[in-house]
Design a protein around this motif. Structure first.
Motif, PDB file in Angstrom:
ATOM      1  N   PRO A 111      43.107  44.196  40.614  1.00  0.00           N
ATOM      2  CA  PRO A 111      41.846  44.651  41.309  1.00  0.00           C
ATOM      3  C   PRO A 111      41.406  44.778  40.335  1.00  0.00           C
ATOM      4  CG  PRO A 111      43.024  44.939  43.117  1.00  0.00           C
ATOM      5  CD  PRO A 111      44.141  44.306  42.818  1.00  0.00           C
ATOM      6  N   VAL A 112      42.104  45.502  39.193  1.00  0.00           N
ATOM      7  CA  VAL A 112      41.496  46.190  38.322  1.00  0.00           C
ATOM      8  C   VAL A 112      42.128  45.585  36.995  1.00  0.00           C
ATOM      9  CG1 VAL A 112      41.832  48.806  39.596  1.00  0.00           C
ATOM     10  CG2 VAL A 112      43.728  47.435  38.169  1.00  0.00           C
ATOM     11  N   TRP A 113      42.825  44.357  37.260  1.00  0.00           N
ATOM     12  CA  TRP A 113      43.078  43.617  35.611  1.00  0.00           C
ATOM     13  C   TRP A 113      41.599  43.209  35.165  1.00  0.00           C
ATOM     14  CZ3 TRP A 113      47.414  44.795  33.749  1.00  0.00           C
ATOM     15  CH2 TRP A 113      47.728  43.814  33.192  1.00  0.00           C
ATOM     16  N   ASN A 114      40.696  43.653  35.000  1.00  0.00           N
ATOM     17  CA  ASN A 114      39.576  42.675  34.354  1.00  0.00           C
ATOM     18  C   ASN A 114      38.434  44.004  33.924  1.00  0.00           C
ATOM     19  OD1 ASN A 114      38.288  44.620  36.724  1.00  0.00           O
ATOM     20  ND2 ASN A 114      39.113  43.026  38.220  1.00  0.00           N
ATOM     21  N   ALA A 115      36.853  43.730  33.410  1.00  0.00           N
ATOM     22  CA  ALA A 115      36.246  44.276  32.938  1.00  0.00           C
ATOM     23  C   ALA A 115      35.728  45.609  33.514  1.00  0.00           C
ATOM     24  CB  ALA A 115      35.539  43.800  32.200  1.00  0.00           C
ATOM     25  N   GLN A 116      36.237  45.662  34.994  1.00  0.00           N
ATOM     26  CA  GLN A 116      35.763  47.464  35.515  1.00  0.00           C
ATOM     27  C   GLN A 116      37.140  47.754  35.299  1.00  0.00           C
ATOM     28  OE1 GLN A 116      35.018  43.645  37.185  1.00  0.00           O
ATOM     29  NE2 GLN A 116      33.109  44.182  35.698  1.00  0.00           N
ATOM     30  N   GLY A 117      38.073  47.346  35.245  1.00  0.00           N
ATOM     31  CA  GLY A 117      38.727  48.316  34.832  1.00  0.00           C
ATOM     32  C   GLY A 117      39.593  48.521  33.586  1.00  0.00           C
ATOM     33  N   ILE A 118      39.734  48.112  33.409  1.00  0.00           N
ATOM     34  CA  ILE A 118      40.400  48.519  31.667  1.00  0.00           C
ATOM     35  C   ILE A 118      39.691  48.255  30.662  1.00  0.00           C
ATOM     36  CG2 ILE A 118      41.644  47.057  30.014  1.00  0.00           C
ATOM     37  CD1 ILE A 118      43.147  45.511  32.250  1.00  0.00           C
TER      38      ILE A 118
ATOM     39  N   MET B   8      44.732  35.344  30.854  1.00  0.00           N
ATOM     40  CA  MET B   8      44.275  34.505  32.149  1.00  0.00           C
ATOM     41  C   MET B   8      43.582  34.546  33.509  1.00  0.00           C
ATOM     42  SD  MET B   8      48.036  32.852  32.141  1.00  0.00           S
ATOM     43  CE  MET B   8      48.790  31.768  32.839  1.00  0.00           C
ATOM     44  N   GLU B   9      43.495  34.226  33.985  1.00  0.00           N
ATOM     45  CA  GLU B   9      43.642  33.286  35.703  1.00  0.00           C
ATOM     46  C   GLU B   9      44.317  33.466  36.353  1.00  0.00           C
ATOM     47  OE1 GLU B   9      40.125  34.924  36.953  1.00  0.00           O
ATOM     48  OE2 GLU B   9      39.553  35.021  35.582  1.00  0.00           O
ATOM     49  N   PRO B  10      44.578  33.427  37.743  1.00  0.00           N
ATOM     50  CA  PRO B  10      45.824  33.565  38.369  1.00  0.00           C
ATOM     51  C   PRO B  10      45.571  31.987  38.794  1.00  0.00           C
ATOM     52  CG  PRO B  10      44.515  35.001  39.365  1.00  0.00           C
ATOM     53  CD  PRO B  10      43.281  34.737  37.928  1.00  0.00           C
TER      54      PRO B  10
ATOM     55  N   ARG C 187      35.250  37.925  33.831  1.00  0.00           N
ATOM     56  CA  ARG C 187      36.160  38.568  33.593  1.00  0.00           C
ATOM     57  C   ARG C 187      36.596  40.362  32.654  1.00  0.00           C
ATOM     58  NH1 ARG C 187      41.909  39.295  36.946  1.00  0.00           N
ATOM     59  NH2 ARG C 187      41.200  37.073  37.447  1.00  0.00           N
ATOM     60  N   TRP C 188      36.640  39.519  31.587  1.00  0.00           N
ATOM     61  CA  TRP C 188      36.680  40.004  30.122  1.00  0.00           C
ATOM     62  C   TRP C 188      35.722  40.768  29.235  1.00  0.00           C
ATOM     63  CZ3 TRP C 188      41.018  42.291  30.692  1.00  0.00           C
ATOM     64  CH2 TRP C 188      41.468  42.084  30.987  1.00  0.00           C
ATOM     65  N   GLN C 189      34.251  40.342  29.843  1.00  0.00           N
ATOM     66  CA  GLN C 189      32.730  40.701  28.969  1.00  0.00           C
ATOM     67  C   GLN C 189      33.554  41.792  28.343  1.00  0.00           C
ATOM     68  OE1 GLN C 189      30.799  37.998  27.736  1.00  0.00           O
ATOM     69  NE2 GLN C 189      30.073  39.231  26.468  1.00  0.00           N
TER      70      GLN C 189
END
Length: 489
Positions: free
Chosen positions: A199-206, A249-251, A325-327
């Motif tokens: 849930p946090v492995w993305n631009a919102q969490g990292i 990478m995506e899952p 995911r990473w923008q």
């Protein structure tokens, strides 16, 4: 799904008298044999330019095992049994009759053969032609290719085209030994085997990701290769971009060669190419000068090399991945020789909490950091905020506390394997999951070629840095202009 697991009865090892064979390949093959993992009847034929008999090669191999095997692994009877598998053929890959001689020596290969090919980029084409002439390209032959696979996109394509002319992609195994490291594979277990990270492995969490591969050594015995390659080609194009892909990478739907490599390839397609005008702001290049490493005075790169050179021994890069995911999340890559410490790690800094309830009581919060250490130790560490014990009459005191998972300690009863053990076994058994596909290789070269073109367009020369430091001071500015500090603790 794993490969065919078809037993092979022959392994042909190119570069069998080289440094890689002595340090990694022969000890790895011995380790597999020691554990009964090699096919019972499989022979190992070493090939190199040196004139050598079978017995002389066995003596050479025994000396390598004596030197590079841990003391607790040196069992006289098992070493003697392993050496019986070994044969040797002198081979100059520019002479086609040498391949005919090897074909006569090996005889029938219809039961299956694996080839490990390590050679200079310029020799790939004649080597492939020789293998084809010898009849070593039929459907039961798999080929493993050790880097460097070229020195830019154009030469990499030439090599890939030459190999693809006689081997289909499903029988080509491109080695990147970092993918055989246990901790690297634990990236997949960490991300996709635990529900709380996704849930946090993305631009919102990292907030940012830092990948560092720091070496304390200089040129050692690699001057001829390294001065023509440099840090960007040697480390970034291969190992570091593979680590970036595993983090980003995506899952995948399954743990198999297609699902995992498809997702890595998507990352490379989204990796923003750095335009020439942006290269000076997003990259730093350096070359080590004299200094002290581990208390020892060492020479600078030019003194070691003995001639002028503008080859970079250090590079730092700010990379961006343009997808949902990473923008907006920067990926900082840093690698160099003669650095302050030997360390390979990934540091993932999470974003701070949106509001601190402790601010009015003096409690200071730091963002959480997840560190995945690949070497010299192997561990996963999470820094979390915790309250210091006390009555809090003068305020709430918070500090970072590490949650540690030491793989060395947790799996102390399990033997740690050389990365090449896993990769050689996968080559022998036919499992491509941990090998690099052609589209990945060429996407990596395209990205780093653009950086090198930007260096040329801007006439960027490597800045000198003292041996034993963390590289040029400009690498600090690369992150600090974004309000980020390198994780150097």
């Amino acid at each position: 799904m794993p490969g065919t697991r078809q037993p092979l009865d022959k392994l042909l090892l190119f570069g069998a008298t080289g440094d890689l064979a002595q340090r990694m390949l022969l000890p790895s093959l011995y380790g597999l044999d020691e554990d009964g993992l090699l096919p019972a009847d499989m022979t190992i034929t070493g090939a190199a330019r040196s004139e050598m008999s079978d017995d002389a090669f066995r003596k050479f191999a025994k000396e390598a095992l004596d030197k590079f095997l841990p003391a607790d692994r040196k069992e006289k009877d098992k070493i003697a049994s392993f050496l019986k598998r070994l044969n040797y053929q002198t081979l100059d890959v520019t002479k086609m009759d040498h391949f005919t001689r090897i074909s006569d020596e090996l005889g029938d290969t219809s039961k299956g053969m694996a080839i490990f090919l390590s050679t200079a980029p310029s020799l790939f084409e004649p080597t492939i032609k020789g293998l084809d002439k010898a009849g070593f390209t039929h459907g039961n032959v798999r080929i493993g290719l050790e880097k460097p696979l070229g020195y830019d996109l154009a030469s990499s394509r030439e090599i890939n085209d030459a190999v693809a002319s006689v081997f289909p992609e499903d029988r080509i195994y491109r080695f990147d030994h970092y993918l055989g490291k246990e901790t690297v594979q634990n990236i997949l277990a960490l991300r996709f085997g635990n529900s709380f990270f996704e849930p946090v492995w993305n631009a919102q969490g990292i907030d940012n990701v830092q990948i560092t591969i720091a070496e304390t050594v200089g040129l050692e015995e690699r001057a001829g290769y390294y001065d023509g390659a440099g840090a960007l080609r040697d480390m970034v194009t291969n190992h570091m971009l593979q680590l970036l892909a595993l983090i980003a990478m995506e899952p995948p739907a399954r743990y198999d060669k297609d699902a995992i490599r498809d997702e890595k390839a998507k990352v490379f397609r989204c990796l923003r190419q750095i335009a020439p005008e942006d290269v000076p702001h997003n990259t730093v290049t350096g070359q080590y000068g004299p200094g002290a490493v581990d208390g020892q005075i060492v020479k600078g790169y030019l003194d070691e090399l003995g001639k002028p050179s503008v080859t970079e021994t250090f590079v730092a890069i700010k990379a961006n991945i343009d997808n949902w995911r990473w923008q907006g999340v920067p990926f900082y890559l840093r690698t160099g020789k003669r650095m302050a410490v030997r360390r390979s790690e990934i540091a993932i800094q999470f974003k701070p909490v949106p509001h601190s309830m402790f601010a009015g009581r003096g409690g200071l919060l730091q963002p959480n950091v997840l560190t995945i250490r690949l070497q010299p130790e192997e561990y996963i560490q999470m820094l979390i905020m915790a309250k210091e014990p006390g009555l809090d009459r003068d305020g709430v005191h918070l500090r970072e506390v590490p949650l540690n998972l030491s793989l060395d300690a947790e799996f102390a009863g399990t033997r740690r394997r050389i990365a090449y053990e896993r990769l050689l076994l996968d080559l022998i058994e036919g499992d491509q999951t941990l090998f690099v596909r052609r589209d990945e290789v060429e996407a990596q070269w395209a990205w780093t070629d653009a950086i090198r073109a930007g260096w040329a367009a801007n006439d960027m020369k490597p800045k000198s840095y003292a041996s034993g430091s963390w590289g040029p001071s400009t690498s600090i500015a690369l992150t600090e202009r974004d309000g980020v500090t390198w994780q150097d603790d």
